[in-house]
Scaffold this active site. Sequence first.
Site, PDB file in Angstrom:
ATOM      1  N   ASP A   1       1.775  -1.410   5.143  1.00  0.00           N
ATOM      2  CA  ASP A   1       1.187  -0.351   5.966  1.00  0.00           C
ATOM      3  C   ASP A   1      -0.312  -0.401   5.714  1.00  0.00           C
ATOM      4  O   ASP A   1      -0.843   0.271   4.821  1.00  0.00           O
ATOM      5  CB  ASP A   1       1.774   1.007   5.585  1.00  0.00           C
ATOM      6  CG  ASP A   1       1.310   2.113   6.517  1.00  0.00           C
ATOM      7  OD1 ASP A   1       0.861   1.792   7.634  1.00  0.00           O
ATOM      8  OD2 ASP A   1       1.373   3.294   6.122  1.00  0.00           O
TER       9      ASP A   1
ATOM     10  N   CYS B   1      -1.593   2.950  11.565  1.00  0.00           N
ATOM     11  CA  CYS B   1      -1.656   4.222  12.291  1.00  0.00           C
ATOM     12  C   CYS B   1      -2.829   4.203  13.255  1.00  0.00           C
ATOM     13  O   CYS B   1      -3.574   5.190  13.377  1.00  0.00           O
ATOM     14  CB  CYS B   1      -1.753   5.401  11.319  1.00  0.00           C
ATOM     15  SG  CYS B   1      -3.141   5.289  10.177  1.00  0.00           S
TER      16      CYS B   1
ATOM     17  N   ALA C   1       0.882  -1.181   0.000  1.00  0.00           N
ATOM     18  CA  ALA C   1       0.000   0.000   0.000  1.00  0.00           C
ATOM     19  C   ALA C   1       0.913   1.222   0.000  1.00  0.00           C
ATOM     20  O   ALA C   1       1.232   1.770   1.048  1.00  0.00           O
ATOM     21  CB  ALA C   1      -0.932  -0.008   1.209  1.00  0.00           C
ATOM     22  N   ALA C   2       1.362   1.635  -1.199  1.00  0.00           N
ATOM     23  CA  ALA C   2       2.489   2.549  -1.314  1.00  0.00           C
ATOM     24  C   ALA C   2       2.104   4.016  -1.295  1.00  0.00           C
ATOM     25  O   ALA C   2       2.926   4.853  -0.913  1.00  0.00           O
ATOM     26  CB  ALA C   2       3.265   2.250  -2.597  1.00  0.00           C
ATOM     27  N   ALA C   3       0.908   4.386  -1.768  1.00  0.00           N
ATOM     28  CA  ALA C   3       0.555   5.810  -1.885  1.00  0.00           C
ATOM     29  C   ALA C   3       0.582   6.471  -0.505  1.00  0.00           C
ATOM     30  O   ALA C   3       0.225   5.833   0.496  1.00  0.00           O
ATOM     31  CB  ALA C   3      -0.823   5.940  -2.520  1.00  0.00           C
TER      32      ALA C   3
END
Length: 731
Positions: free
Chosen positions: A458, A515, A390-392
């Site tokens: 992430d 997060c 999940a790179a963005a």
Amino acid sequence: MGVGRRMKKQGAPEPLSEEHFANLKRKKGLPVDDAPAEVPSSKKRRTSNKPIKPLKGKDSVNVKAATGKPVGKAANGAKNGKDGPLKSKKAAALASDSDEEMDDEFGASDLDDLDDLGSGDDSDAPKLGDDFMDSDSSVYDSDQDDAKKEKFVFSDDEDEDEEDREEKLTAANIEGLSRKLDQEREEEAAENEAELRQDALQTNIAGDKPRILGEDDEDDELSSKTKGLLAPDLQMLRTRITETIRVLEDFATLAEEGRSRAEYTDQMLKDFCAYYGYNEYLAEKLINLFPAREAFAFFEANESARPVVIRTNTLRTHRRDLAQALINRGVTLEPVGKWSKVGLQVFESTVPLGATPEYLAGHYILQAASSFLPVMALCPQENERVLDMAAAPGGKTTHMAALMKNTGVIFANDPSKQRAKGLIGNIHRLGARNTVVCNYDAREFPRVLGGFDRVLLDAPCSGTGVIAKDPSVKTNRDEKDFMTLPHTQKQLLLAAIDSVNHASKTGGYIVYSTCSVAVEENEQVVAYALSRRPNVKLVETGLSFGKEGFTHFMGKEFPPSMKMTRRYYPHLYNVDGFFVAKFQKTAPTPASAVLANGYKDKNGRSSGDAVAPEEEPVDKTPVGAECETQDDFGGFDEEQDKDYMDRAKRNAMRRRGLDPRALNHKGPKGAKDNEADTQKEPQEVKETKETKKAEKKELKEGAKDRKAVEKNTKEAKEPKKASKKEKKSKK
């Protein structure tokens, strides 16, 4: 102030009180002796019958400020009533010399009385009788302690000017008045605080049991205010929260009789919801994570924004050079901490940080300090194959590219095409040349591509750690979110584990981060992955700070290795709430493992294994049987192609993180079963083969007929073409 106004050769001074001398000492800034206070008593002192010698240069007045009226004043040297001229001279001198002092300590009315006393005739002036020594007024012998009093009694030998005396007295008065004002303000503040506590909370002096839990009517009134969209009394709520926390910390001594701890906790929960604006479900979930006082600090930290942090792009510059360039542009900054070598914390900036030439040149990126942590835990090495599921928007991807020094390859995946546009922009701006951007559902990624050395996940989460950035989380998150999000996170983590090559010489690691601070999205997901994939284990993250993960929570037990995970809170480290866990894959995925999407395939293999033949429609008819009827093409030799097929299978298993040696460990039973399956052919398969052969023969015969027709048409066209050529040649 002439010479005539000074006192010369006058009689003995009038009696003075100890309090008067103490006041004079205070104004001069000198230490005050602990003299016994004057107490009027029935005993009366008498001096000797000898005539008292007049003292030079010593005079004062004893006036009672409380009544504002002068008391009897007389010289000790005159015992009869015929001393009017002497008293008038003395009063005039006193009124002129000590007018500043008398105005400050007494009042204007006292000075007027003294003037009247000095200017009146003998008949009007008060006279002392022979028994004045036996009067109630206190008598002070001027011969006693003469050294101490000389500093405070004016005399003819005094060399100070009147202006200096006035300045000293004025400074003393200002200092005294300022002390009084400060004291009055302190008393007023104390009274206000006491009144507030008494009215709002109805509490007593510190140390007594505070009365926090009101009657049912008061609770109904507060709830009605909240429902009626009326603003609650925030000061009262905050004070009640602090008192509730104090009671919960020392419940045995401060709790009210007949009240349980649950009642105080419920009251604190309601106050938190009303004061900070949370829904009750989320507030209760967050309160359960901490003790009472720490929960209060966590809620307070979510009300203030985290510091602005930028990450230096080491592919283009160094942190020291970047810091110097930004300081020259008016930016106040410092290193974010010893734990990071690329972070800079910005305190103040006169220019927009997202539009500086350094930003446009790709020297830095605006990134939260907590986003450094997953990449630091993953620690990618040079020349590795890494997957960011999940790179963005690209902060972590470009951080990995900088650590790898643009070597190896990074697959930056994001399921959203819109977010992938921003990802591509940051990759180009920061100069990451070893990155491939793709757009897949990460749960299907092991089938797309596998065999990575390291994987970073992430995962999407509820955002309970970044409430300061997105306050809408306070009311938008409910019980449904904490059921659906953990389910997705579990699938993503299983897919990440299956995508890793356990036989990697330098890697085989997976980092899972969120997060969020909720246990449902962190420890429970990690425990699920450990139970479903016994070929992975938790390892140390390598981060120098952070709290350990929970090994038990609200009756739930987690593996002891959960202490290796790390939790980050805004009120402890001044970063966003975060969770980081690091896995290491030690063996291939077992055959009985469940797929990332939650089901097993027909062969009992996981999605990370090689694709089974049954998953695709394959014609099982022998290749040689078809080749016998084909005249145009020759058949395939299985013995020659067997090496190529085995090599392709091994490569496919390596890409999916599986051990290719597993192909050689087939049991004898399985081999016999496979031979039996190939030899046994149902009747229906034979019939279909015969029909296919007949169809192929018909197609071949039809093709032959078409070829014959084409030949005939060509032969018919050739004479016509020849005749046309002859005609053209004749013309």
